[in-house]
Motif scaffolding. Structure first.
Motif, PDB file in Angstrom:
ATOM      1  N   ARG A 734       0.838  -1.196   0.000  1.00 23.75           N
ATOM      2  CA  ARG A 734       0.000   0.000   0.000  1.00 23.75           C
ATOM      3  C   ARG A 734       0.874   1.247   0.000  1.00 23.75           C
ATOM      4  NH1 ARG A 734      -3.757  -2.131   4.800  1.00 23.75           N
ATOM      5  NH2 ARG A 734      -1.776  -3.167   5.224  1.00 23.75           N
ATOM      6  N   GLN A 735       0.345   2.319  -0.576  1.00 21.57           N
ATOM      7  CA  GLN A 735       1.153   3.511  -0.818  1.00 21.57           C
ATOM      8  C   GLN A 735       1.693   4.115   0.475  1.00 21.57           C
ATOM      9  OE1 GLN A 735      -0.734   6.497  -3.172  1.00 21.57           O
ATOM     10  NE2 GLN A 735       1.148   7.654  -3.490  1.00 21.57           N
ATOM     11  N   ARG A 736       0.982   3.948   1.582  1.00 17.42           N
ATOM     12  CA  ARG A 736       1.458   4.541   2.827  1.00 17.42           C
ATOM     13  C   ARG A 736       2.769   3.946   3.298  1.00 17.42           C
ATOM     14  NH1 ARG A 736      -0.711   1.292   7.200  1.00 17.42           N
ATOM     15  NH2 ARG A 736      -2.175  -0.250   6.435  1.00 17.42           N
ATOM     16  N   HIS A 737       3.166   2.805   2.708  1.00 20.39           N
ATOM     17  CA  HIS A 737       4.447   2.191   3.075  1.00 20.39           C
ATOM     18  C   HIS A 737       5.596   2.679   2.193  1.00 20.39           C
ATOM     19  CE1 HIS A 737       2.330  -0.448   5.757  1.00 20.39           C
ATOM     20  NE2 HIS A 737       1.683  -1.060   4.794  1.00 20.39           N
ATOM     21  N   GLN A 738       5.297   3.480   1.187  1.00 18.40           N
ATOM     22  CA  GLN A 738       6.317   3.842   0.201  1.00 18.40           C
ATOM     23  C   GLN A 738       7.552   4.476   0.859  1.00 18.40           C
ATOM     24  OE1 GLN A 738       4.913   6.253  -3.038  1.00 18.40           O
ATOM     25  NE2 GLN A 738       6.938   6.515  -3.940  1.00 18.40           N
ATOM     26  N   TRP A 740       8.746   4.221   3.867  1.00 21.94           N
ATOM     27  CA  TRP A 740       9.546   3.265   4.629  1.00 21.94           C
ATOM     28  C   TRP A 740      10.301   2.323   3.700  1.00 21.94           C
ATOM     29  CZ3 TRP A 740      10.296   4.833   9.236  1.00 21.94           C
ATOM     30  CH2 TRP A 740       9.285   5.492   9.955  1.00 21.94           C
ATOM     31  N   TYR A 748       9.944   1.033  -4.587  1.00 22.87           N
ATOM     32  CA  TYR A 748       8.513   0.878  -4.342  1.00 22.87           C
ATOM     33  C   TYR A 748       7.777   0.670  -5.657  1.00 22.87           C
ATOM     34  CZ  TYR A 748       3.662   2.029  -3.311  1.00 22.87           C
ATOM     35  OH  TYR A 748       2.294   1.992  -3.206  1.00 22.87           O
ATOM     36  N   ARG A 916       7.600  -3.994  12.528  1.00 25.32           N
ATOM     37  CA  ARG A 916       7.622  -2.546  12.721  1.00 25.32           C
ATOM     38  C   ARG A 916       8.262  -2.171  14.050  1.00 25.32           C
ATOM     39  NH1 ARG A 916       4.961  -0.908   8.582  1.00 25.32           N
ATOM     40  NH2 ARG A 916       3.442  -2.269   7.620  1.00 25.32           N
ATOM     41  N   GLU A 991       2.100   2.018  13.030  1.00 25.02           N
ATOM     42  CA  GLU A 991       1.102   3.070  12.795  1.00 25.02           C
ATOM     43  C   GLU A 991       0.327   3.337  14.073  1.00 25.02           C
ATOM     44  OE1 GLU A 991      -1.161   1.464   9.630  1.00 25.02           O
ATOM     45  OE2 GLU A 991       0.455   1.569   8.191  1.00 25.02           O
TER      46      GLU A 991
END
Length: 991
Positions: A734-738, A740, A748, A916, A991
């Motif tokens: 998912r883009q929110r992990h890009q 990291w 990514y 994480r 998160e």
């Protein structure tokens, strides 16, 4: 105090008022700084600000060669060890004076002096230059009571010190006369213009400001003062100690501008902006400068050379040369230059820090107009809060006189009438507000809140708490301060009452330790837990899987380990948690009769599918990450949604085992060296290296691309291993992990197709996803389809050690036939009915492919992780911990899905370095003082060397650094990485 019963009542009331615990802390605990401050919130923020300051220095102050070429920036180290003359020191001083002059809206006609000295000494210097004892006609008005008068008797030396210095100046001067000084009847009062004129006053000295008394001048008083000046501007002067006034003038902007233009304003900068002590700035009107110039022609007292703002014009004649403000340490805004410089040695770095701090404040708060507005707004916040909290009252009752930078509060507690007891409570409350804390008579310690430091009222000043609350602070911070004052007072009141009661022989039991978990289990209930999978995979002496490690672990925690199902429930020991080990349960027919009526309170399982009708009132833990097999309706099925009991897992336990098995599957075929054939040829003595090695070309993993679907614990571990082999790693998530993903050096990909494009290897680790209750299909089923496989390079390798369903078996069949996929390794569940021999499970669709593509498939029965003994034992121990916590404390670790009512979440837990980085991980690290200190030392050395290399532009200087520090850099960089891995600090934040 009153009788014991009344004291008990007051104690209980204070306990009731504080039962919810301490309120939110202010962002910065220091309330002793003026209206301008760097406002850093904590130690980290302060260190980051220092780094930002270093960077600003390097960008702002540049080096130039003799041809005016920019050859790099000055460093803080170079400036700190340089002299206070020449470039860049002169520019740094000018920049600071310009920034202060501009920000506070001093008019260009007014010059601004800079000198060494703090609040008292610096202000005295300013006044000394204006007052002349040789001028018998000069009259001075000071807006504070005469020292040692009845009005000032309670104030102590600090409040009287300004006026004391003025009296002593006149008293000990040859022609001095202290009767020329007029004093106010009360603090901070400005007479009318007519009254000042009638007294023959020519100099007004404003020292009764809000720094100590928390009072401000009214608009009417300021208008009167300005009218008085306007009556004879050449001969009437006003000088204010503006320590609190600048940035906190609660008047209309036009009136503020008039004060800045017509009055002389002094401000010490020891705490006000840069945090570096020992210098001041003061603005002087043109008429005031003319007076200073006149006084120097017939001086009444000697001003120390280093404090002179009107030094000799001819430096060779320090005694006889004319003294002039044109030679002094003044900034002339009209010409934008310094006239002279600071006479004694100063720190150029301190001045640079002031400029930087002021620019930071301006960026954060806005112009000085906004700062004044915010100060007034914060005063209104205090007014509103106090009005609704009767325990407190404002010491300055006149709302118009109440300061906008400093507030004074007093406690109005009808239950405490003894002044000595009141003083003890206030003193103790300040211990709690700071870092000391206090200890109750029963031995219970309350640690300091670190909420508000330096809230002491000055000696003799009415009130109990004093705090600087200028516009630099947010309104929420002001409320937090006030609520902490109230809380600390009530807690201190409890303590002092307990101390008084102890004198009467009354004692109290020690309370439950703060933060301790409260038991919520029933001592009359025997709790039962089903363990439905193996907890040990290594064979024991009897040839059976060894469960001894978990048996011992359960018993050490106070539980009971049973082999087999529940027998006589009534015989179970009450108040204990009983674990029933049945690792051979497999089918619904075997499981349901034992679990359909809630016979077991909780469950621990690994791969066994748990029927929907199974009931576990206290929840279940799945050893591993995925929970698709945890079908019980007690927690809402595998998604853990809508149930009455919590569903938990043990993520990360077998991540490394799975990742290593995935790499093993890859390494079997890439590089594609026929190891078995070569072995046999060598063993038979049938090989000549010189002639035959060319017949076996191969390609290494390094440089090949691996596509990884999923950035969970396993996907990330595979990525790390692949990177270690030198592979190019692309990850779809998912883009929110890009952010990291890229921070770890991976590429990514926004879609599975993008990740697979040009890939030589594809490894799948996205899980089944959510189950659609209507269709019975998981959201990630068939993600690896024809489009994804076609995007890969010809002859690529597919590894699916995730779930069988995530790959479209038909698409894989076609890819194997076309040669797009040369080899596939699949690890999925396979079940066999003991009675009929019928096969089921996600592996079934792959079985026909094995017949059609002999030698191109490697099929495993979901064994990649589940055959790793250490991982299974670690996971089982964690599951046992989670069961104990959920039964005893209603505390849920690694929650999957919804948190049922009555439970609290304890966050996540994974092995160090996997998954994480959670707050829990960092909290555990903070308790390891030795490793933390070593990490700090190594990190600081790395940062220092890298920082120097990044800023030093001179090649020979850079070479010297490289020469000196290469070994130290390599050593500490390696140790830093090892420590970060050991402490589990690599990876994305939770998160």
């Amino acid at each position: 105090m009153k009788n014991i019963e009344q004291m008990q009542e007051q104690r209980l009331e204070a306990l009731r008022l504080t039962k919810s615990g301490a309120p939110r802390l202010p962002s910065n605990p220091f309330f002793g700084v003026g209206p301008i401050t760097d406002a850093t919130t904590d130690e980290v923020d302060s260190r980051l600000r220092r780094i930002a300051f270093d960077t600003w220095i390097e960008k702002t102050y540049r080096k130039f060669d003799d041809k005016d070429n920019d050859i790099g920036g000055f460093t803080t180290a170079e400036i700190s060890r340089s002299m206070h003359r020449g470039y860049p020191a002169d520019k740094i001083l000018t920049d600071m004076m310009r920034a202060i002059h501009r920000y506070f809206h001093f008019p260009k006609a007014n010059r601004m002096a800079v000198g060494l000295g703090g609040g008292h000494s610096g202000y005295t210097v300013c006044v000394q230059h204006l007052i002349n004892a040789n001028d018998a006609s000069q009259r001075v008005y000071v807006d504070t009571p005469r020292p040692e008068s009845d009005q000032s008797r309670a104030a102590g030396f600090f409040r009287q010190s300004w006026a004391t210095q003025l009296i002593e100046m006149q008293r000990f001067a040859e022609k001095g006369c202290e009767s020329r000084i007029h004093f106010a009847a009360s603090e901070g009062v400005i007479p009318t213009a007519a009254e000042l004129s009638a007294l023959g006053v020519s100099i007004f000295v404003g020292v009764g400001h809000e720094t100590t008394g928390a009072n401000a001048y009214t608009s009417r008083e300021i208008h009167e003062l300005l009218n008085w000046i306007d009556g004879d501007p050449a001969n009437r002067h006003a000088v204010f100690d503006a320590t609190s006034m600048l940035g906190a003038m609660p008047w209309e902007p036009e009136l503020v501008d008039a004060v800045m233009a017509k009055c002389c304003l002094f401000m010490p900068f020891q705490k006000a902006i840069g945090g570096v002590s020992g210098y001041f700035v003061a603005s002087f009107t043109p008429h005031a400068l003319a007076l200073v110039e006149k006084n120097q022609q017939d001086p009444a007292w000697a001003i120390p050379r280093q404090l002179q703002i009107a030094p000799p014009i001819d430096a060779r004649q320090p005694l006889s040369a004319k003294r002039s403000v044109d030679a002094g340490p003044f900034y002339d805004a009209a010409e934008d230059r310094m006239l002279g410089g600071v006479i004694n040695t100063y720190s150029a770095l301190a001045f640079a820090e002031t400029t930087f701090g002021l620019l930071q404040s301006e960026a954060r708060v806005g112009s000085v107009v906004e700062l004044n507005k915010r100060s007034a707004a914060n005063r209104a916040v205090i007014d509103d809060w106090v009005e609704s909290h009767p325990l407190f009252s404002l010491t300055v009752t006149d709302a118009e006189r109440r300061g906008a930078a400093v507030t004074l509060l007093k406690v109005e507690d009808a239950g405490i009438t003894d002044p000595a007891i009141h003083a003890r409570i206030i003193a103790r409350s300040k211990q709690l507000l700071g870092y000391e804390g206090f200890t109750h008579p029963n031995g219970a310690f309350e640690p300091g809140l670190d909420a508000a430091r330096y809230v002491n009222a000055f000696p003799g000043t009415p009130g109990d708490y004093r705090a600087w609350v200028g516009g630099i602070r947010e309104p929420a911070d002001i409320v937090a301060l006030l609520e902490n004052l109230q809380y600390a007072y009530q807690r201190a009141k409890i303590l002092v009452i307990e101390e008084e009661l102890a004198k009467q022989g009354v004692t109290f039991a020690a309370p439950v330790k703060a933060g301790a978990m409260v038991r919520k289990d029933d001592p009359e209930h025997a709790y039962t837990v089903l363990i439905a999978d193996l907890v040990g995979l290594r064979r024991g002496a009897d040839g059976e899987p060894d469960d001894s490690e978990i048996r011992t672990y359960v018993e050490e925690k106070g539980g009971v380990f049973h082999a087999g199902p529940i027998g006589d429930r009534a015989a179970l020991e009450k108040g204990r948690i009983h674990f029933f080990y049945q690792p051979n349960l497999s089918t619904e027919a075997e499981i349901l009769p034992q679990t359909d009526k809630g016979q077991y309170d909780a469950l621990i399982a690994a791969a066994t599918f748990i029927p929907k009708a199974s009931v576990f009132p206290f929840g279940g833990v799945r050893i591993g990450a995925g929970t698709g097999n945890m079908g019980s309706a007690s927690w809402g099925g595998g998604n853990g949604e809508g149930g009455e009991a919590p569903l938990m897992n043990t993520p990360g336990i077998n991540s490394r085992a799975t990742a290593q098995m995935a790499m093993k599957a890859i390494l079997k075929v890439v590089p594609d060296l026929p190891v078995d054939r070569l072995h046999q040829m060598v063993a038979n003595g049938d090989f000549d290296t010189g002639r035959q090695l060319k017949d076996f070309p191969t390609a290494k993993l390094e440089g090949q691309k691996i596509a990884i679907l999923g950035y969970g614990n396993i996907g990330r571990e595979v990525a790390k291993l692949a990177k270690a082999f030198g592979m190019k790693v692309a990850i779809y998530a998912r883009q929110r992990h890009q952010g990291w993903i890229e921070s770890e050096g991976f590429d990514y990909a926004a879609s599975p197709v993008e990740a697979a494009t040009g890939a030589d290897v594809l490894s799948v680790h996205i899980g089944l996803g959510r189950l659609d209750a209507a269709t019975g299909v998981y959201s990630n089923a068939g993600v690896v389809d024809t489009q994804v496989l076609d995007a890969m390079n010809d002859g690529a390798v597919l590894v699916n050690y995730d779930r069988g369903e995530v790959v479209d078996a038909a698409a894989l069949d076609r890819a194997l036939s076309s040669g797009k996929i040369a080899h596939a390794a699949i690890d999925a569940d396979l079940f066999k009915d003991a009675a009929t021999g019928k096969l089921s499970g996600p592996m079934v669709p792959y079985l026909p492919l094995e017949e059609r593509h002999k030698g191109k498939l490697e099929l495993l029965p979901h064994a990649a992780a589940d055959t790793d003994h250490p991982s299974r034992v670690t996971g089982a121990k964690q599951a046992v911990d989670q069961i104990f916590d959920v039964i005893r404390f209603k505390s849920v670790t690694n929650l999957k899905g919804d948190l049922p009512q009555g439970y609290v979440s304890a966050g996540g837990r994974t092995p160090a370095g996997i998954g994480r980085v959670t707050k829990r991980v960092v909290s555990e690290i903070s308790g390891n003082a030795e490793l933390l200190e070593e990490l700090r030392r190594t990190s600081e050395k790395v940062a220092a060397i890298v920082g120097a290399l990044s800023v030093v532009s001179d090649s020979s200087h850079r070479d010297r650094i490289i020469d000196r520090y290469t070994g130290l850099l390599a050593e500490n960089a390696g140790r830093q990485r090892a420590l970060l891995e050991q402490l589990g600090l690599y990876g994305p934040a939770a998160e």
